[in-house]
Design an enzyme around this catalytic site. Structure first.
Site, short mmCIF file in Angstrom:
data_model
loop_
_atom_site.label_atom_id
_atom_site.label_comp_id
_atom_site.label_asym_id
_atom_site.label_seq_id
_atom_site.Cartn_x
_atom_site.Cartn_y
_atom_site.Cartn_z
N LYS A 11 0.85 -1.37 0.02
CA LYS A 11 0.12 0.03 -0.04
C LYS A 11 0.93 1.20 0.04
O LYS A 11 2.08 1.22 0.38
CB LYS A 11 -0.90 -0.06 1.18
CG LYS A 11 -2.06 -1.43 1.11
CD LYS A 11 -3.28 -1.22 2.21
CE LYS A 11 -3.99 -2.53 2.14
NZ LYS A 11 -5.06 -2.18 2.87
N ASN A 114 -2.23 -0.28 6.74
CA ASN A 114 -1.68 -1.82 7.25
C ASN A 114 -0.92 -2.60 6.25
O ASN A 114 -0.57 -3.88 6.33
CB ASN A 114 -3.07 -2.55 7.59
CG ASN A 114 -3.98 -2.89 6.41
OD1 ASN A 114 -3.64 -2.44 5.13
ND2 ASN A 114 -4.83 -3.97 6.70
P1 CMP Z 1 -7.37 -4.79 2.92
O1 CMP Z 1 -6.81 -6.09 3.49
O2 CMP Z 1 -6.75 -4.08 1.84
O3 CMP Z 1 -8.93 -4.95 2.65
C1 CMP Z 1 -9.69 -4.04 3.09
C2 CMP Z 1 -9.03 -2.81 3.86
O4 CMP Z 1 -10.18 -1.86 4.34
C3 CMP Z 1 -8.41 -3.38 4.74
O5 CMP Z 1 -7.21 -4.06 4.28
C4 CMP Z 1 -8.20 -2.28 5.79
O6 CMP Z 1 -7.03 -1.36 5.17
C5 CMP Z 1 -9.24 -1.39 5.41
N1 CMP Z 1 -10.31 -1.55 6.58
C6 CMP Z 1 -11.03 -2.66 7.13
N2 CMP Z 1 -11.50 -2.36 8.27
C7 CMP Z 1 -11.41 -0.80 8.56
C8 CMP Z 1 -11.85 -0.19 9.33
N3 CMP Z 1 -12.47 -0.29 10.44
N4 CMP Z 1 -11.41 1.19 9.20
C9 CMP Z 1 -10.68 1.61 8.18
N5 CMP Z 1 -10.10 0.83 7.36
C10 CMP Z 1 -10.56 -0.44 7.43
#
Ligand code: CMP
Length: 139
Positions: A11, A114
Site C-alpha cells: 500500500k 496496514n
Molecule cells: P485490505 O486487506 O486491503 O482489505 C480492505 C481494507 O479495508 C483493509 O485491508 C483495511 O485497510 C481497510 N479497513 C478494514 N476495516 C477498516 C476500518 N474499520 N477502518 C478503516 N479501514 C478499514
C-alpha cells in the site's frame, strides 16, 4: 481444493516509506514465487472498483482516497494453498492485533495503513489478479 495463487498490494504508505524491498524479501523467503509484478498509481475510480465489495462500509471513502494517494506495488504470488499461507504471513487486518513475524506487525501503522493487501479467498484472488494483470503479464 485450495488454489495456488493469491494477489497482494504493497500500500502507498509502505511503498513511500521504502519498505517494498523488505516486504518482498519476507514474501520470497516464505517460499512464494512472484508470477507478476508492477508498480502503479491507482485513480480513485480504479481503487473504488477494486474495493467495490466494501462500498457500503463507513470506511469506504477513506480507503479509496488512501489507496489512490500514492504509488502501490501489485503482485501475483504463487505457492500451494497461497491465500491461506499469505494471510498467515501478513497477519491481522489491524496491525495492533498482528502477531510477531507478520508483515503488518513489522510495517503496518493503522487499520487503514496496514502495509499490504492480501486476497481473502481463491475466488477473489482470481478476480483481483485479473483486475491488475493481463494473461501476457503473468508468468
Ligand atoms: P485490505 O486487506 O486491503 O482489505 C480492505 C481494507 O479495508 C483493509 O485491508 C483495511 O485497510 C481497510 N479497513 C478494514 N476495516 C477498516 C476500518 N474499520 N477502518 C478503516 N479501514 C478499514
Amino acid at each position: 481444493m485450495a488454489g495456488n495463487i493469491t494477489f497482494t498490494m504493497i500500500k502507498p504508505e509502505a511503498y513511500q516509506n521504502g519498505h517494498a524491498g523488505k516486504i518482498l524479501d519476507m514474501i520470497l523467503s516464505k517460499g512464494f514465487r512472484l508470477s507478476a509484478i508492477k508498480i502503479l498509481n491507482l485513480t480513485s475510480k480504479q481503487a473504488g472498483k477494486f474495493y467495490e465489495v466494501h462500498r457500503e462500509r463507513p470506511f469506504y471513502g477513506e480507503l479509496v482516497g488512501f489507496m489512490s494517494s500514492g504509488t502501490i506495488l501489485a503482485a501475483i504470488l504463487e505457492k500451494e494453498n497461497a491465500v491461506e499461507e499469505y494471510r498467515k504471513l501478513i497477519g491481522s487486518t489491524n496491525p495492533a492485533n498482528a502477531d510477531e513475524g507478520t508483515i503488518r506487525k513489522a510495517f503496518g501503522q493503522s487499520i487503514q495503513m496496514n502495509a499490504v493487501h492480501g486476497s481473502d479467498s481463491d475466488e477473489n484472488a482470481a478476480i483481483e489478479a485479473s483486475f491488475f494483470f493481463s494473461e501476457l503479464e503473468r508468468c
